[in-house]
Design an enzyme around this catalytic site. Sequence first.
Site, PDB file in Angstrom:
ATOM      1  N   LEU A  26       0.801  -1.529   0.380  1.00  0.00           N
ATOM      2  CA  LEU A  26       0.105   0.330   0.332  1.00  0.00           C
ATOM      3  C   LEU A  26       0.752   1.048  -0.217  1.00  0.00           C
ATOM      4  CD1 LEU A  26      -2.559  -1.538   2.961  1.00  0.00           C
ATOM      5  CD2 LEU A  26      -3.140  -0.917   0.450  1.00  0.00           C
ATOM      6  N   TYR A 179       3.104  -0.294 -15.221  1.00  0.00           N
ATOM      7  CA  TYR A 179       4.811  -0.044 -13.577  1.00  0.00           C
ATOM      8  C   TYR A 179       5.773  -0.569 -14.918  1.00  0.00           C
ATOM      9  CZ  TYR A 179       2.278   2.469 -10.443  1.00  0.00           C
ATOM     10  OH  TYR A 179       2.041   3.377  -9.866  1.00  0.00           O
TER      11      TYR A 179
END
Length: 347
Positions: A26, A179
């Site tokens: 997170l 990513y």
Amino acid sequence: MNNILFQPFKLNDTLTLNNRIVMAPLTRCMADDELVPTDAMVEYYGRRADTGLIISEATLIRADGQGYPNTPGLFNDKQIAGWRKVTDKVHQNGGKIFAQLWHTGRVAHPSFFDGEYVLAPSAIGLEGTLPRMRHLSYTVPKALTETKIDQLVADFAQAAANAIDAGFDGVEIHGANGYLFDQFLHYASNQRQDKFGETPENMARFPLMVVDAVCQRIGHDRVGLRLSPAGYFNMTADARDRQVFDYLLAQLPQRNLAYLHEGMFDDSLEFDFLDGRVSSYLREHYAATLIGVGGYSAATGSDAIQAGKFDLLAIGRPLIANPDYVAKLKSGEPLIDYSDEMLAQLI
């Protein structure tokens, strides 16, 4: 609720988890300006050590991979020392923790590292502005040369070794969510015409090179991988992507990884090109340890584990709002609902 979530789980001969609940990675942007973990992060992770496994927030393998403010790194001595305080606290509290290794590729921004440009598989930029920093617009990246790809592989392996030096129990390679890894695995972002593009085998080459280098450096039993076949964040969908993931997933069993982790998506959604839900697609193609995620509660996640859909359950926002999440489940105490408004105050 069935207590399967509270049962110990043997990842492999090296690692046994206290339960099947995993703290999802997170991004909290709590590192200092040198990307060193802070005392607040020591407290934050230490309070959640009763989960079976903590996966850290995404952590940079080198400076030019940064795309968000104050995200931690694992590429210098200060950062290693800062993470060691975190892992010491987690271990003191009886937990286990993996570092999620990260390079954001074209999602990076040169202002973070005083660079001239960012790197990606192809010179295809993103539209829009950076989250949390809306005054900055994305730039057009430079396509990686084969020499720079080789250096990235070495840097991932070094970051993994740094993670072990920092006291982590292992690493998770962040191969998801748009990513750098994901950019190689999707046709919308990989338009290379060399051995790293055009075909599924070529497009999976760099990710597998990194997996192999990291496994060789720290041992396959300490390496996990996160993938998101349909997590189209900063990415345009293309039905051909399935062929790439079919190929990649077929190569993973021989690597004997600690686990495979489903990336960002809502697992209630179904995708025609995957013949259903992402979790079902991954389970069909990967029989070893799988971490499920995507809007599950403890009850629905427990049911999914019993049904064989995956083996471990990753929990995200509820663990931000409830550091004592596991204890509350065991006692039956109501959970605090997560809200964006409370985020800044939650450690």
